[in-house]
Scaffold this motif. Structure first.
Motif: not given
Length: 413
Positions: A214-231, A303-311
């Protein structure tokens, strides 16, 4: 027979792909052991991968040999867009991982071999570029293919006659025609790819790694529908969403199921033709984007790197997160030629926090487990971004020259 072929080619490709998607999902759930149903998907991806290197080589060489003045400014714009969007994607992943920290179960390490450092990745990439051009074509190494096709194009521009240039253009047109023929089989190929994904993975993957997915897909969706359109909106000063949705629909869907940026290069080039972009420009910007526009890869690495850090309970300082963004951006750009792509760059990013390879490679193993979802979303974002920013760069250039900007006829921006 001719009438059937005509009706098939004239009907909506997107509608046929959606129908193929639904049929593939139903067959995957009801007949999971009939593996032969997935064969058309393998055949479709294999055909696109086979023709894509040749398509890129002849199109780029032809475009450079007949290049007009003024195209160079578009390349500067699109490269800036590619790199900036990748950096912002890493930033989005850091913010999301901080707001919604996720931990993962670390047990089994991956047996894959990760690159040792960012310097090693970049040196390998440079050595690959200067490899034998025939080997590069056979292996589908697009940075190398781009380099040698540009060199050939420049040489032809200097010494070739107009007749020779026209022959190269005819070759490019012929390969483009072959690509269009292959893409007509996309609905059948998508059906096979969806069947394979559904029959092999099912829904069980969500039970153990649901939060991470969910975190990975959420970030990717945010980039696709928010960040990229803003650019795109900042560059064009117009509503970007008609263009964004067009790219996601016609490029992202195919890339999601093929899970191959290389296979989606012909699809993106066909989309650029429909967007009425300059072929001299998009024949270079699209394959270039498939190697340096790595928004999805930057999200995955971060995301994967920070998941390891949080773990492991490791504190993540703000200054280090900025360095992580830079490393994710540069590393992701070099990930295209690395087997395993973005996942194998996780150990390099983890080393920033003093995490050893024995632990970080376990995160790589988790990445491979969820790869059917992670890689699909990542590739869809990367590929749709290639088309979006190619169009944005060209429309921006046209606007500076005072030319009208239209695409797909029914949409005007």
């Amino acid at each position: 027979m001719n009438s059937i072929i005509k009706k098939w080619t004239e009907s909506s490709l997107i509608l046929k792909i959606v129908i193929g998607l639904i049929i593939g999902a139903i067959l995957g759930i009801s007949l999971p052991k009939w593996s032969f149903i997935g064969f058309p998907g393998e055949l479709f991806v294999s055909a696109l991968k086979a023709i894509a290197p040749i398509l890129v080589f002849v199109l780029v060489a032809s475009a450079i040999s007949k290049a007009r003045k003024g195209v160079g400014s578009r390349f500067k714009t699109v490269i800036v867009l590619y790199l900036f969007s990748t950096f912002l994607s890493a930033m989005v992943a850091i913010i999301a991982s901080t707001l919604f920290p996720v931990t993962i179960h670390l047990s089994h390490a991956s047996t894959a071999v990760a690159p040792g450092s960012l310097g090693e990745i970049m040196s390998d990439m440079i050595l690959t570029i200067f490899s034998n051009p025939i080997d590069l074509l056979a292996q589908g190494q697009y940075l190398g293919i781009l380099f040698w096709s540009i060199v050939l194009g420049i040489a032809l521009k200097m010494v070739a006659s107009d007749t020779t240039k026209e022959v190269l253009t005819d070759c490019a047109d012929a390969v483009t025609l072959i690509v269009r023929g292959i893409i007509q089989f996309a609905p059948i190929g998508i059906m096979g790819l969806v069947y394979t994904s559904v029959s092999e993975s099912g829904l069980g993957i969500f039970t153990q790694y649901g939060q991470l997915i969910l975190l990975l897909v959420g970030c990717i969706a945010f980039v696709a529908f928010v960040t990229d359109p803003i650019i795109s909106a900042v560059a064009l000063r117009r509503n970007p969403y008609p263009l964004v949705f067009t790219c996601l629909r016609e490029s992202g869907i195919t890339a999601f199921f093929s899970r191959s940026s290389a296979a989606n290069i012909p699809v993106n080039m066909r989309l650029c033709e429909r967007l009425e972009l300059d072929r001299d420009f998009f024949s270079i910007s699209i394959p270039l984007g498939s190697t340096i526009n790595m928004e999805g890869a930057a999200v995955t690495i971060t995301v994967m790197t920070l998941a390891v850090c949080h773990t492991l309970g490791i504190n993540v300082p703000i200054l280090i997160t900025i360095v992580l963004c830079i490393i994710s951006t540069v590393g992701a750009c070099g990930a295209s030629g690395v087997t395993g792509g973005s996942l194998l760059l996780i150990p390099m990013a983890c080393s920033l926090f003093g995490i050893g390879a024995d632990v970080s490679m376990q995160a790589v193993a988790v990445g491979f487990i969820i790869g059917v979802i992670q890689d699909s979303c990542e590739t869809a974002l990367n590929s749709a971004g290639d088309a979006l920013f190619s169009a944005t760069a060209e429309y921006y250039d046209r606007m500076k020259r005072g030319e009208p900007v239209n695409y797909l006829g029914e949409f005007a921006i």
